[in-house]
Structure formats: structure tokens, C-alpha cells
Design an enzyme around this catalytic site. Structure first.
Site, mmCIF file in Angstrom:
data_model
loop_
_atom_site.group_PDB
_atom_site.id
_atom_site.type_symbol
_atom_site.label_atom_id
_atom_site.label_comp_id
_atom_site.label_asym_id
_atom_site.label_seq_id
_atom_site.Cartn_x
_atom_site.Cartn_y
_atom_site.Cartn_z
ATOM 1 N N ASP A 1 -5.929 14.324 19.831
ATOM 2 C CA ASP A 1 -5.890 12.869 19.862
ATOM 3 C C ASP A 1 -5.255 12.419 21.173
ATOM 4 O O ASP A 1 -4.176 12.882 21.530
ATOM 5 C CB ASP A 1 -5.076 12.379 18.662
ATOM 6 N N ARG B 1 5.788 14.651 20.130
ATOM 7 C CA ARG B 1 5.395 13.655 21.125
ATOM 8 C C ARG B 1 6.549 13.499 22.115
ATOM 9 O O ARG B 1 7.474 12.710 21.921
ATOM 10 C CB ARG B 1 5.039 12.329 20.452
ATOM 11 N N GLN C 1 3.127 13.290 9.261
ATOM 12 C CA GLN C 1 2.358 12.312 8.516
ATOM 13 C C GLN C 1 1.313 12.991 7.651
ATOM 14 O O GLN C 1 0.976 14.155 7.850
ATOM 15 C CB GLN C 1 1.703 11.295 9.450
ATOM 16 N N ASP D 1 -3.968 -1.534 11.317
ATOM 17 C CA ASP D 1 -2.666 -0.968 10.972
ATOM 18 C C ASP D 1 -2.109 -1.646 9.720
ATOM 19 O O ASP D 1 -2.241 -2.865 9.557
ATOM 20 C CB ASP D 1 -1.653 -1.182 12.105
ATOM 21 N N GLU E 1 5.290 -0.295 11.002
ATOM 22 C CA GLU E 1 3.940 0.245 10.774
ATOM 23 C C GLU E 1 4.043 1.503 9.914
ATOM 24 O O GLU E 1 4.759 2.437 10.257
ATOM 25 C CB GLU E 1 3.278 0.585 12.104
ATOM 26 N N SER F 1 -1.868 3.882 10.546
ATOM 27 C CA SER F 1 -2.939 3.495 11.466
ATOM 28 C C SER F 1 -4.204 4.152 10.947
ATOM 29 O O SER F 1 -4.208 5.359 10.658
ATOM 30 C CB SER F 1 -2.620 3.970 12.888
#
Length: 345
Positions: free
Chosen positions: A57, A111, A126, A246, A259, A262
Site C-alpha cells: 500500500d 510506519r 488493524q 472514513d 478515525e 478507512s
């Protein structure tokens, strides 16, 4: 330290033992609910993929993946996944999953370029999910129906947690509100994206913002999206574009929108070419994933990710995601969080 939100009069309502038990309760219950609600079966997912196949991604296109050489493959480079948006679609094809059924998995990522704050960590966990759909289902009403199913699973989980821990009181509204990013801009034309999200989330308690990735009337996107997984250019409704969005909730402890997911209907052959052209990424069409899609070898699908630590954080009424997961934080942030009554794991 400027990224740390300092909630007023914050007090942990659950001790360490209760928190760990609550995390397990939420993860076990929610994934069972979402798999039943969306007809998903669990699969095993990779932590890393080979570089250069177009499978990883690209998020907003600027985040650097963690990369390392593989000795046994002549030092070919592997990348730690950012998410599994494209890998899942390849897996649907490989497993020959039928329409109205899908898969989910535990996605773990690193990340390294993330800006650390109460909601963002170097470590991402997630539930990544993906389901096969038909051509006739590629519309906004189908997207809304799936969003409502996911939100229902969140509400059921909140009810269970508050039943288990009397200290916690439910705060999520019964229904989720839908609004297009173009309409949101028209409502608050002088506000930033984050300010618009805070205002609409506070107004309704839970919202799904539709249409993220394409430019709005002000010439800017609501937020960034890679051009090769969500379909953010397809026309829908009254000429508005976007079949993605979202899920956000208003979180009273931090007094801001958070959030939780997504997601969106994925690109087909036509929208992939269109979005690659719009973003100047036409060269990606020659990559492995993109060739499979353009050659009609991948099913139409809808999918997304739901943050595990973030869902646990809000349902257990925590002020920092570091109270839920073990990660690396600046020492100043760790020290101040301890003084504020939110010690980081």
C-alpha cells in the site's frame, strides 16, 4: 511534544489488569462479530512483501516503507507492509471467493514516517478485510449498507465492554451519519480538513465521510489516497464522486474526531487507469498487481481496515494509544504522559 494532546482532568478508569483483559475482550468479540456481519473468514497475512510488485500500500505516496535485503534471494529487497489493500484482493482471486463473501486478517505494520501523538504510533495493528462484490453493487447505497454493518458491530462491542466494566459509560450514538466530503467543504469552507472533521463528528457523534482522494471544489482532496485501491473518481449520487470514505467518531476524552476505519469499493479496470493518469502514476500499470487487475484476473471487491488498538483505546476510554499497545515513544512524551496519569506501555 507539540503533537501531544493533554486531556483535562483525565483519570484512568481501568487498572493495568483490567485494561489487558479489556483488550482481549474487545478483540475476540469484535472480530467474531465483523466476520459474521460481513461473511468473512480469517486468513493468514504476510508481514512483508517483495519490493517492485506493486502489492504494498502506497498510502499518501510519501511514506517510506521499512525495507531490508533477503540474503537467500540474492539480496532482493522486501518491504514491511503499510497495509494489505492489494494483497487481500490477490488472495480473494487465489482462494476463488464467491460474491458476498470475503476474508479478514490481523494486519501488523511499521510506519517509520508516522508523526507520533495520542492516536498515531510507529506500530499499526488493524483488522484488514476484503469481500467480493458484483458489478451491480458498485454504488453508494451498497457502500452505506456495509458501513452500517460495521458500525453495528462497533456498537455491540461497546455495549459488551460497558456491561463488563461498570466504570465505563457508552458514548457512541445509535446511528452513523453520512456526508460527502464536497458537502462538508461547503458547510465549512474556511476550515481545514481536520477542523471540518472535528465539527461534523461533534455534531453527529459518528460520521462516514464519503469521497476521499479526489480534488474538491477548492482544488484539494479531503485527504490523500493511493490511486490503485479505493475508487475515488467514480460518479455517484448527484454527480459527486467517490465510492470510499472514513468512519469517524467524536471522542469526548480528547475532544476531537477519531478515525476508526478507512474503507471503500475498490478500483475496477476503468477507474484504475483514470486514477493512475490523474496522479501521474501511469508507470504502475506495468506492475504485477496492476497487470492482474487490468487483465480481468481479480474480482471486484470492497474492503478496508479497522484499527485494533485505536478501537480498544476509545472503548476503554483511554487518552493515548500507548496505553493500549507497546511501541517506541519520545522519552519526553513518555515522561509527561506518566505525569498526566496516562502511562505508556
Amino acid at each position: 511534544m507539540s503533537k501531544l494532546t493533554r486531556p483535562k482532568n483525565y483519570k484512568q478508569l481501568l487498572d493495568t489488569k483490567q485494561t489487558e483483559q479489556g483488550i482481549k475482550l474487545i478483540k475476540d468479540f469484535f472480530q467474531q462479530n465483523i466476520s459474521t456481519e460481513l461473511r468473512l473468514r480469517r486468513v493468514t497475512a504476510p508481514l512483508f512483501v517483495l519490493k517492485g510488485l506493486g502489492i504494498n500500500d502506497d498510502l499518501n505516496g510519501v511514506e517510506r516503507p521499512v525495507t531490508f535485503p533477503i540474503k537467500d534471494l540474492n539480496d532482493a529487497k522486501a518491504e514491511v507492509v503499510h497495509s494489505l489493500a492489494k494483497w487481500k484482493r490477490l488472495t480473494l482471486a487465489e482462494y476463488n471467493v464467491e460474491p458476498s463473501y470475503g476474508i479478514y486478517t490481523d494486519m501488523n505494520a511499521i510506519r517509520a514516517d508516522e508523526e507520533l501523538d495520542n492516536l498515531h504510533s510507529l506500530y499499526v495493528d488493524q483488522w484488514d478485510w476484503e469481500a467480493v462484490m458484483t458489478r451491480e453493487q458498485r454504488n453508494i447505497e451498497f457502500l452505506k449498507d456495509v458501513v452500517k454493518r460495521i458500525y453495528s458491530a462497533i456498537l455491540r462491542t461497546e455495549f459488551l465492554v460497558c456491561e463488563r466494566y461498570y466504570q465505563l459509560e457508552p458514548f457512541l450514538p445509535k446511528d452513523i451519519h453520512f456526508i460527502h466530503s464536497e458537502d462538508l467543504l461547503a458547510m465549512y469552507p474556511d476550515k481545514t480538513t481536520k477542523e471540518r472533521e472535528d465539527l461534523i463528528a461533534k455534531k453527529y457523534g459518528a460520521v462516514f465521510i464519503i469521497g476521499i482522494g479526489g480534488n474538491l471544489a477548492n482544488g484539494l482532496p479531503h485527504d490523500g489516497r493511493a490511486p490503485d485501491y479505493d475508487d475515488w473518481t467514480t460518479e455517484s449520487g448527484k454527480g459527486k464522486r467517490g465510492l470510499n470514505g472514513d468512519i469517524l467518531i467524536w471522542y469526548p476524552i480528547l475532544e476531537q474526531a477519531v478515525e476508526l476505519s478507512s474503507m471503500g469499493i475498490r478500483v475496477d479496470e476503468e477507474s484504475l487507469i483514470r486514477q493512475l493518469k490523474l496522479t501521474g502514476k501511469e508507470e504502475r500499470s506495468q506492475l504485477y498487481f496492476h497487470q492482474k487487475l487490468l487483465n480481468g484476473e481479480l474480482p471486484l471487491s470492497i474492503g478496508g481496515g479497522i484499527g485494533q488498538s485505536r478501537l480498544c483505546m476509545v472503548l476503554l476510554h483511554k487518552a493515548h494509544v500507548g496505553e493500549i499497545q507497546a511501541s517506541i515513544w519520545p522519552e519526553e512524551m513518555r515522561s509527561e504522559c506518566k505525569l498526566l496519569g496516562m502511562p505508556l506501555i
